[in-house]
Design an enzyme around this catalytic site. Structure first.
Site, short mmCIF file in Angstrom:
data_model
loop_
_atom_site.label_atom_id
_atom_site.label_comp_id
_atom_site.label_asym_id
_atom_site.label_seq_id
_atom_site.Cartn_x
_atom_site.Cartn_y
_atom_site.Cartn_z
N ASN A 108 4.17 -0.52 -7.51
CA ASN A 108 3.54 0.19 -6.40
C ASN A 108 2.46 1.14 -6.90
O ASN A 108 2.55 1.68 -8.00
CB ASN A 108 4.60 0.95 -5.59
N HIS A 125 0.84 -1.48 -11.94
CA HIS A 125 -0.40 -1.91 -11.28
C HIS A 125 -1.31 -0.73 -10.96
O HIS A 125 -2.14 -0.82 -10.06
CB HIS A 125 -0.08 -2.70 -10.01
N CYS A 136 -13.15 3.26 -21.99
CA CYS A 136 -12.24 3.92 -22.94
C CYS A 136 -10.81 4.02 -22.42
O CYS A 136 -9.91 4.43 -23.15
CB CYS A 136 -12.75 5.31 -23.32
P1 NAD Z 1 6.01 -8.20 -2.07
O1 NAD Z 1 5.34 -7.79 -0.80
O2 NAD Z 1 5.57 -9.47 -2.68
O3 NAD Z 1 7.60 -8.29 -1.84
C1 NAD Z 1 8.35 -7.25 -1.29
C2 NAD Z 1 9.79 -7.71 -1.24
O4 NAD Z 1 10.60 -6.62 -0.86
C3 NAD Z 1 10.04 -8.84 -0.22
O5 NAD Z 1 10.83 -9.82 -0.84
C4 NAD Z 1 10.80 -8.14 0.92
O6 NAD Z 1 11.73 -9.00 1.52
C5 NAD Z 1 11.49 -7.03 0.18
N1 NAD Z 1 11.72 -5.83 1.00
C6 NAD Z 1 10.94 -5.32 1.97
N2 NAD Z 1 11.46 -4.17 2.45
C7 NAD Z 1 12.62 -3.97 1.75
C8 NAD Z 1 13.60 -2.96 1.76
N3 NAD Z 1 13.53 -1.92 2.59
N4 NAD Z 1 14.64 -3.06 0.90
C9 NAD Z 1 14.74 -4.11 0.05
N5 NAD Z 1 13.83 -5.11 -0.02
C10 NAD Z 1 12.77 -5.03 0.82
O7 NAD Z 1 5.88 -6.99 -3.06
P2 NAD Z 1 5.80 -6.94 -4.65
O8 NAD Z 1 6.78 -7.89 -5.21
O9 NAD Z 1 5.83 -5.52 -5.01
O10 NAD Z 1 4.34 -7.52 -5.00
C11 NAD Z 1 3.26 -7.16 -4.22
C12 NAD Z 1 2.09 -6.48 -4.90
O11 NAD Z 1 1.52 -5.66 -3.89
C13 NAD Z 1 2.41 -5.54 -6.01
O12 NAD Z 1 1.52 -5.84 -7.00
C14 NAD Z 1 2.10 -4.14 -5.50
O13 NAD Z 1 1.23 -3.49 -6.40
C15 NAD Z 1 1.29 -4.33 -4.25
N6 NAD Z 1 1.67 -3.51 -3.10
C16 NAD Z 1 2.00 -2.19 -3.28
C17 NAD Z 1 2.38 -1.42 -2.20
C18 NAD Z 1 2.73 0.03 -2.42
O14 NAD Z 1 2.23 0.64 -3.37
N7 NAD Z 1 3.61 0.60 -1.60
C19 NAD Z 1 2.44 -1.98 -0.92
C20 NAD Z 1 2.09 -3.33 -0.76
C21 NAD Z 1 1.71 -4.07 -1.87
#
Ligand code: NAD
Length: 274
Positions: A108, A125, A136
């Site tokens: 995140n 990330h 740098c």
């Molecule tokens: P993803 O969206 O691919 O998957 C999220 C997973 O979490 C899903 O399988 C979903 O079913 C599960 N989920 C959702 N709410 C939940 C909860 N309350 N409890 C348990 N499980 C829950 O996310 P990812 O695998 O982190 O990959 C996505 C990419 O997107 C990452 O690289 C991230 O950097 C970025 N991203 C970040 C944010 C943030 O910073 N909050 C938000 C969206 C996407």
């Protein structure tokens, strides 16, 4: 579920070097949408995913245009300043204070683990509240920059005060390599780890999704346990890389694990080990 909560608490109590690997799912209960969950940004708008895949190429070709777009177009996740940590983030911060959890490695970019009080956080990330010099590697708090003024004065992109290199957001875009320092330390922590909590991630984004496999590959005679806390099964569940899945919301399951640890070891409640 109660039995699995007890089992997870026992594994964490016995652990020597526990880490947590987190994803967008841990922040959905704070109001930030994930990408691939049922209400995820990509799930609802696949074209947004295609656009996200072009951002890094734009930065490489035209950093000024990249910054103009960032300043003039709505951000995918909204204004990240407005969100607060939820009980899932707070539970991981408490596990660190208890001396159980050594690191959180998060995909995140929202800074919510730090806001919850976790100190040892690797932003795999990147972090939306920082800029990073592509020459740098220095990182800077983004609030130290008046980007709107730079836009008005036609002085974008912002430049590194150390080496004069071009700055981009610290956020790692699709197709962008993971910064070397974070990638290397994450690998080190994963290879030392004997118990990993995998929380709220679809575990399909590489190279992050390799880290659980690194945890699994222990030297002969050493064992590691992978505990998934996810709303849905993932490739880690299906391929047997995780030992068990606590299926549910991180904001509900993680605090229950912490409560179970406190019941078994009441002295942990007062502990502030670092
Ligand atoms: P993803 O969206 O691919 O998957 C999220 C997973 O979490 C899903 O399988 C979903 O079913 C599960 N989920 C959702 N709410 C939940 C909860 N309350 N409890 C348990 N499980 C829950 O996310 P990812 O695998 O982190 O990959 C996505 C990419 O997107 C990452 O690289 C991230 O950097 C970025 N991203 C970040 C944010 C943030 O910073 N909050 C938000 C969206 C996407």
């Amino acid at each position: 579920m109660t039995d699995l909560i007890k089992q997870a608490a026992e594994h964490l109590i016995k652990s020597k070097y526990a880490i947590a690997l987190t994803g967008a799912g841990i922040s959905t209960e704070s109001g930030i949408p994930d990408f691939r969950g049922p209400s995820g940004i990509w799930t609802k708008d696949p074209e947004a995913e295609n656009r996200a895949y072009r951002v890094y190429a734009l930065f490489q070709k035209d950093p000024k245009r990249y910054w103009i777009d960032r300043l003039t177009m709505p951000s995918l996740l909204g204004n990240l300043d407005q969100y607060a940590p939820n009980p899932g983030h707070l539970a991981l911060a408490e596990l660190e204070k208890m001396g159980i959890l050594k690191w959180v490695i998060t995909q995140n970019i929202d800074g919510l683990h730090q806001k919850a009080g976790s100190r040892n956080v690797l932003d795999y990330h990147g972090n939306a509240f920082r800029h990073r010099c592509v020459a740098c590697g220095s990182r800077f708090e983004s609030r130290a920059f008046d980007l709107k003024k730079l836009l008005e004065e036609d002085r974008l992109p912002p430049l590194c005060s150390g080496c004069g290199g071009v700055l981009k957001s610290d956020v790692v875009h699709f197709h962008e390599p993971i910064p070397f320092d974070v990638a290397e330390q994450s690998l080190e922590e994963a290879s030392r780890c004997d118990v990993a909590l995998i929380c709220g991630t679809s575990a399909v984004v590489y190279p992050f999704a390799r880290l659980p496999q690194v945890v699994k590959q222990r030297p002969p005679g050493e064992e590691s346990i992978i505990i998934e806390v996810n709303a849905e099964p993932t490739p880690l569940t299906e391929r047997g890389i995780s030992d068990y899945l606590l299926r549910g919301k991180t904001g509900e399951v993680l605090p229950r694990i912490v409560e179970e640890i406190k019941k078994t070891q009441p002295q942990r409640s007062q502990s502030t080990q670092r």
